[in-house]
Scaffold this motif. Structure first.
Motif, short mmCIF file in Angstrom:
data_model
loop_
_atom_site.label_atom_id
_atom_site.label_comp_id
_atom_site.label_asym_id
_atom_site.label_seq_id
_atom_site.Cartn_x
_atom_site.Cartn_y
_atom_site.Cartn_z
N SER A 250 0.93 -1.11 0.00
CA SER A 250 -0.08 -0.18 0.00
C SER A 250 0.81 1.26 -0.14
O SER A 250 0.43 2.39 -0.44
N ASN A 251 2.14 1.03 0.44
CA ASN A 251 3.06 2.33 0.27
C ASN A 251 3.92 2.22 -0.82
O ASN A 251 4.99 2.82 -1.30
N GLY A 252 3.48 1.36 -2.02
CA GLY A 252 3.98 1.48 -3.32
C GLY A 252 5.28 0.63 -3.47
O GLY A 252 5.89 0.68 -4.47
N LYS A 253 5.54 -0.23 -2.60
CA LYS A 253 6.65 -1.20 -2.59
C LYS A 253 6.46 -2.54 -3.44
O LYS A 253 5.43 -2.78 -3.26
N ILE A 254 7.46 -2.87 -4.02
CA ILE A 254 7.63 -4.37 -4.54
C ILE A 254 8.00 -5.07 -3.46
O ILE A 254 9.24 -4.95 -2.96
N VAL A 255 7.21 -6.01 -3.05
CA VAL A 255 7.75 -7.02 -2.00
C VAL A 255 7.86 -8.30 -2.46
O VAL A 255 7.04 -9.07 -3.22
N GLY A 256 9.19 -8.92 -1.79
CA GLY A 256 9.55 -10.37 -2.39
C GLY A 256 9.32 -11.16 -0.99
O GLY A 256 9.96 -10.80 0.04
N ILE A 257 8.69 -12.38 -1.34
CA ILE A 257 8.56 -13.33 -0.11
C ILE A 257 9.02 -14.57 -0.18
O ILE A 257 8.86 -15.18 -1.34
N ILE A 258 10.07 -14.99 0.73
CA ILE A 258 10.63 -16.21 0.78
C ILE A 258 9.98 -17.00 1.61
O ILE A 258 9.99 -16.70 2.68
N CYS A 259 9.22 -18.14 1.07
CA CYS A 259 8.47 -19.01 2.00
C CYS A 259 8.84 -20.41 2.03
O CYS A 259 10.09 -20.73 1.00
N THR A 260 8.10 -21.26 2.44
CA THR A 260 8.33 -22.62 2.41
C THR A 260 6.84 -23.48 1.33
O THR A 260 5.94 -22.70 1.57
N ASP A 261 7.26 -24.46 1.06
CA ASP A 261 6.20 -25.24 0.50
C ASP A 261 4.98 -25.43 1.26
O ASP A 261 4.00 -25.18 0.87
N GLU A 262 5.16 -25.55 2.48
CA GLU A 262 3.92 -25.50 3.48
C GLU A 262 3.23 -24.18 3.57
O GLU A 262 1.79 -24.39 3.77
N THR A 263 3.71 -23.29 3.31
CA THR A 263 3.06 -21.90 3.34
C THR A 263 2.58 -20.96 2.16
O THR A 263 2.09 -20.13 2.36
N LYS A 264 3.49 -21.56 1.31
CA LYS A 264 3.17 -20.73 -0.10
C LYS A 264 1.85 -20.31 -0.44
O LYS A 264 1.58 -19.22 -0.83
N GLU A 265 0.78 -21.10 -0.43
CA GLU A 265 -0.81 -20.87 -0.71
C GLU A 265 -1.34 -19.68 0.11
O GLU A 265 -2.19 -19.22 -0.39
N PHE A 266 -0.52 -19.72 1.50
CA PHE A 266 -1.23 -18.57 2.03
C PHE A 266 -0.90 -17.10 1.79
O PHE A 266 -1.72 -16.19 2.21
N TYR A 267 0.16 -16.89 0.82
CA TYR A 267 0.52 -15.67 0.49
C TYR A 267 -0.31 -14.98 -0.79
O TYR A 267 -0.31 -15.80 -1.68
N LYS A 268 -1.07 -14.12 -0.68
CA LYS A 268 -1.88 -13.62 -1.62
C LYS A 268 -1.28 -12.47 -2.53
O LYS A 268 -2.02 -12.34 -3.48
N GLU A 269 -0.47 -11.95 -1.97
CA GLU A 269 0.11 -10.69 -2.63
C GLU A 269 1.70 -10.91 -2.56
O GLU A 269 2.38 -11.58 -2.03
N GLY A 270 2.28 -9.97 -3.41
CA GLY A 270 4.14 -10.03 -3.30
C GLY A 270 4.36 -11.11 -4.38
O GLY A 270 3.68 -11.75 -5.03
#
Ligand code: AMP
Ligand code: MG
Length: 349
Positions: A267-287
């Motif tokens: 919302s502050n106009g930033k591009i966000v990268g998320i380093i996650c794991t197979d177990e959690t991947k589906e929970f991230y809806k943005e970035g």
């Protein structure tokens, strides 16, 4: 300088190509080569002016010593004052492999290599190209990771080319590095055996041979009042270009916090990268979301970590939010690299 790329297949080493690399090492040149940990930037370990070139090509601080790579245990004799029994046992058990051993150096080892310390770091890599290069050169090869100092270590020839093209004589392209994290640095030069950098051989592996082994506290906790015993651990290391924050704790809390933070940054106009794991991947809806692998498989996470950091550089993200892992087995090495990559920004949630 023109950098020559030599494509060599580990299981079918081309004699002419490896000889070309050997000649370059012997004549004082720089050759980047694959190992099972990360790519190394090699030079004749007995040639001071060749070793100096490594520091220049990488932009490496002068006070950060180099590891000498050998192809046999016999080769260690002339490099050290003596080989203690426990060191011999470790060499026999873990070499070739991702274990670097520190011992008191002999007069044959230049202080350029050891950055003025009276100990020398030695390792036998488990990669046929690396072993052949050392064996045929018939000298120990000084080699730190083949990246620009401070950047994520290179796990493929592509990464080496990104950082060192035009600055070294030869880059051997031998495919992807298997482990993907640097070796464990084990100090056996003093009274107390101590892990100075966690890596491919874990404390759990070593404790079976060295029951009284200790871990330098500085490798798992960033604190300006604690001076790490290994010079390399002082620097912000393995770092992506953007800011990075790591969240650790209960997996559910990590996911919730990263999701909330992602929303805020976007919302502050930033591009966000998320380093996650197979177990959690589906929970991230943005970035921009990249999984390093399953939490049950730390080998895969270790293998993918540096490549993931470089991928986010290519995406030009403004900030990376990363998931931490637990400290067991390879977890200590993974969290150490994440700590260095984020400049110590690890937040417990
Ligand atoms: P690199 O090869 O780039 O992964 O870096 C080698 C690592 O080994 C660095 O963290 C160095 O500080 C460490 N190292 C090499 N020689 C010594 C030594 N004599 N004493 C302590 N640490 C060392
Ligand atoms: Mg390095």
């Amino acid at each position: 300088m023109d950098t020559k790329i030599l494509k060599i297949i580990e299981d079918n080493i081309d004699e002419n190509l490896i000889n070309e690399a050997v000649d370059k090492i012997k004549s004082g040149g720089l050759v980047a080569f694959p190992t099972e940990t990360v790519y190394g930037l090699g030079a004749n370990g007995f040639d001071e002016s060749a070793a100096k070139k490594i520091f220049i090509a990488k932009g490496r601080p002068q006070d950060n010593p180099l590891i000498l790579h050998v192809s046999s245990i016999d080769q260690v004799e002339e490099l050290v004052m003596k080989i203690p029994e426990v060191a011999k046992k470790c060499m026999e058990k873990f070499w070739p492999g991702p274990l670097t051993i520190l011992l008191k150096k002999s007069d044959k080892v230049s202080s350029i290599i050891t950055a003025g310390l009276n100990t020398v770091a030695i390792r036998m890599p488990e990669n046929k190209i690396a072993l052949e290069l050392i064996k045929k050169s018939n000298i120990p090869i000084a080699a730190p990771s083949a990246n620009t100092s401070g950047r994520p270590s290179p796990t493929s020839a592509k990464h080496v080319i990104e950082d060192l093209n035009g600055k070294v004589d030869i880059i051997i392209d031998g495919g992807n590095a298997g482990i993907g994290l640097e070796s464990t640095v084990l100090d056996l030069s003093g009274e107390i055996p101590m892990i100075l950098r966690p890596g491919g051989i874990t404390k759990e592996d070593l404790i079976k041979i060295i029951p009284n082994i200790e871990v330098d506290f500085a490798i798992i906790k960033e604190d300006e009042n604690i001076v790490p015993k290994s010079p390399g651990q002082k620097y912000r290391h393995y770092a992506p270009k953007s800011e990075m924050i790591v969240y650790n704790g209960e997996v559910r809390n990590i996911v919730e916090t990263i999701s909330v933070k992602t929303k805020e940054y976007i919302s502050n106009g930033k591009i966000v990268g998320i380093i996650c794991t197979d177990e959690t991947k589906e929970f991230y809806k943005e970035g921009i979301v990249i999984s390093m692998g399953s939490r049950k498989d730390k080998k895969t996470i270790a293998h993918n970590l540096f490549n993931t950091l470089r991928l986010f550089d290519e995406e030009n993200v403004d900030i990376i939010l990363g998931e931490g892992v637990d400290f067991s087995f390879l977890g200590t090495a993974i969290m150490n690299r994440m700590m260095k990559a984020s400049g110590g920004k690890i937040i417990e949630v």
